[in-house]
Design a protein around this motif. Structure first.
Motif, mmCIF file in Angstrom:
data_model
loop_
_atom_site.group_PDB
_atom_site.id
_atom_site.type_symbol
_atom_site.label_atom_id
_atom_site.label_comp_id
_atom_site.label_asym_id
_atom_site.label_seq_id
_atom_site.Cartn_x
_atom_site.Cartn_y
_atom_site.Cartn_z
ATOM 1 N N GLY A 34 13.268 11.827 5.431
ATOM 2 C CA GLY A 34 13.592 13.241 4.823
ATOM 3 C C GLY A 34 12.478 13.942 4.530
ATOM 4 N N LYS A 35 11.149 13.663 4.872
ATOM 5 C CA LYS A 35 10.210 14.507 4.576
ATOM 6 C C LYS A 35 9.303 15.131 5.738
ATOM 7 N N ALA A 36 8.533 16.082 5.704
ATOM 8 C CA ALA A 36 7.924 16.785 6.681
ATOM 9 C C ALA A 36 6.391 16.684 6.576
ATOM 10 N N LEU A 37 5.819 16.322 7.537
ATOM 11 C CA LEU A 37 4.607 16.253 7.681
ATOM 12 C C LEU A 37 3.740 17.409 8.692
ATOM 13 N N ALA A 38 2.914 18.096 8.162
ATOM 14 C CA ALA A 38 2.178 19.049 8.827
ATOM 15 C C ALA A 38 0.905 18.607 9.408
ATOM 16 N N ILE A 39 0.441 18.451 10.380
ATOM 17 C CA ILE A 39 -0.945 18.436 10.979
ATOM 18 C C ILE A 39 -1.567 19.496 11.343
ATOM 19 N N ILE A 40 -2.857 19.763 10.822
ATOM 20 C CA ILE A 40 -3.542 20.936 10.994
ATOM 21 C C ILE A 40 -4.924 20.512 11.538
ATOM 22 N N GLY A 41 -5.529 21.503 12.245
ATOM 23 C CA GLY A 41 -6.952 21.331 12.365
ATOM 24 C C GLY A 41 -7.228 21.989 13.933
ATOM 25 N N ILE A 197 13.189 25.280 12.349
ATOM 26 C CA ILE A 197 12.542 24.167 11.990
ATOM 27 C C ILE A 197 12.711 24.370 10.328
ATOM 28 N N ARG A 198 12.825 25.271 9.600
ATOM 29 C CA ARG A 198 12.541 25.386 8.138
ATOM 30 C C ARG A 198 14.077 25.002 7.730
ATOM 31 N N SER A 199 15.125 25.132 8.649
ATOM 32 C CA SER A 199 16.401 24.645 8.376
ATOM 33 C C SER A 199 16.658 23.220 8.383
ATOM 34 N N LEU A 200 15.648 22.625 9.337
ATOM 35 C CA LEU A 200 15.877 21.189 9.566
ATOM 36 C C LEU A 200 15.229 20.632 8.343
ATOM 37 N N ALA A 201 13.991 21.155 7.938
ATOM 38 C CA ALA A 201 13.503 20.672 6.647
ATOM 39 C C ALA A 201 14.309 20.535 5.366
ATOM 40 N N ASP A 202 15.135 21.712 5.315
ATOM 41 C CA ASP A 202 16.096 21.973 4.122
ATOM 42 C C ASP A 202 17.099 20.840 4.338
ATOM 43 N N SER A 203 17.423 20.337 5.517
ATOM 44 C CA SER A 203 18.360 19.241 5.488
ATOM 45 C C SER A 203 18.006 18.171 5.662
ATOM 46 N N HIS A 204 16.554 17.856 5.280
ATOM 47 C CA HIS A 204 15.919 16.619 5.195
ATOM 48 C C HIS A 204 15.776 15.741 6.568
ATOM 49 N N THR A 205 15.683 16.374 7.740
ATOM 50 C CA THR A 205 15.269 15.756 9.018
ATOM 51 C C THR A 205 13.758 15.342 8.680
ATOM 52 N N THR A 206 13.532 14.046 9.069
ATOM 53 C CA THR A 206 12.184 13.442 8.984
ATOM 54 C C THR A 206 11.189 14.071 10.352
ATOM 55 N N MET A 207 10.378 14.788 9.932
ATOM 56 C CA MET A 207 9.567 15.613 11.004
ATOM 57 C C MET A 207 8.110 15.442 10.877
ATOM 58 N N ILE A 208 7.293 15.527 12.107
ATOM 59 C CA ILE A 208 5.964 15.640 12.123
ATOM 60 C C ILE A 208 5.558 16.940 12.827
ATOM 61 N N ILE A 209 4.889 17.916 12.416
ATOM 62 C CA ILE A 209 4.830 19.133 12.877
ATOM 63 C C ILE A 209 3.367 19.524 13.105
ATOM 64 N N VAL A 210 2.712 19.535 14.286
ATOM 65 C CA VAL A 210 1.462 20.025 14.752
ATOM 66 C C VAL A 210 1.487 21.578 14.692
#
Length: 258
Positions: A34-41, A197-210
């Motif tokens: 249910g958490k969202a992980l952002a990968i930056i770089g 994508i924000r709505s998916l995060a609000d609904s606790h979709t587990t996500m990895i976002i580059v």
């Protein structure tokens, strides 16, 4: 009290070499359900290669990947996995690419239905009617209920990317992965995809976002990883990474986005 909750995803010591070139070096992190992980770089830091390794589009050279406590990849045992087992392991992850990758000969609805229909044909289970119903619901969720019968060339880039998101969700993956989902879009179309994508995060979709959208990563992610030259230089909450970075390279990178 100790938290014994099993992470949805546990990545341990992932390595990836292309010949003598080391692209990923000792990558380890975990992600809760249910958490969202952002990968930056920066470009070339290994972000996309990491996503491709998680989706088995590339085979890691070393390390292990666990989903819900089950090891789905162990580099030391890779040769023991059959192609059928690899296909099954891929189903844990849904992938949304930079360039949409829709099939031009199929409508939006057909694009979303295609993979579930193939899975049902191979493994049994859902009927075509059930698959169609879920595909229609997903496209409606993406704000595309009036575009289901359109072909990709009849859709804007933002609409095509939303179809691609619906397609990735159609197989009901445990973890949804985005590889720079707005990089191929005009700025005016970026907002509509980020809203989804924000709505998916609000609904606790587990996500990895580059992503290169730093403000979006700050606002939406529960956890942020900063990669540089194939290693994780810094990871933590958005506040820790964006507002109080400890590594000088992280600070220098973020200066360009202030």
């Amino acid at each position: 009290m100790e938290n014994n909750t099993q992470p949805m995803l546990e990545v341990k010591n992932i390595e990836k070499h292309f010949g003598s070139t080391s692209v990923l070096k000792d990558i380890s992190f975990s992600l809760e359900k249910g958490k969202a992980l952002a990968i930056i770089g920066s470009s070339g830091s290994g972000k996309t290669t990491l996503l491709r390794c998680l989706n088995f589009l590339e085979t890691p050279t070393g390390g292990t990947i666990e989903v819900m406590g089950k090891t789905i990849f162990d580099a030391d045992q890779m040769n023991r996995l059959s192609e059928a087992e690899l296909r099954k392991n891929r189903l844990h992850f849904g992938m949304v690419f930079q360039s949409f990758n829709l099939f031009p000969q199929y409508t939006a609805l057909e694009n979303v239905m295609l993979a579930p229909k193939l899975a049902a044909k191979q493994n049994g289970g859902e009927t075509v009617e059930e698959i169609r119903k879920r595909a229609e619901e997903l496209l409606d969720q993406m704000g595309l209920s009036n575009r289901m019968d359109n072909y990709p060339h009849q859709l804007s880039g933002g609409q095509q990317q939303r179809v691609a998101i619906a397609r990735a969700l159609a197989l009901q993956p445990d973890i949804l992965c985005f590889d720079e989902p707005t990089s191929a879009l005009d700025p005016e179309l970026t907002g509509e995809v980020l809203k989804v994508i924000r709505s998916l995060a609000d609904s606790h979709t587990t996500m990895i976002i580059v992503t290169h959208e730093m403000r979006f990563a700050h606002d939406v992610a529960d956890q942020v990883i900063f990669m540089d030259e194939g290693i994780i230089l810094e990871q933590g909450t958005p506040e820790e990474v964006f507002e109080h970075p400890k590594n000088e390279r992280t600070k220098k990178f973020l200066e360009g986005y202030v």
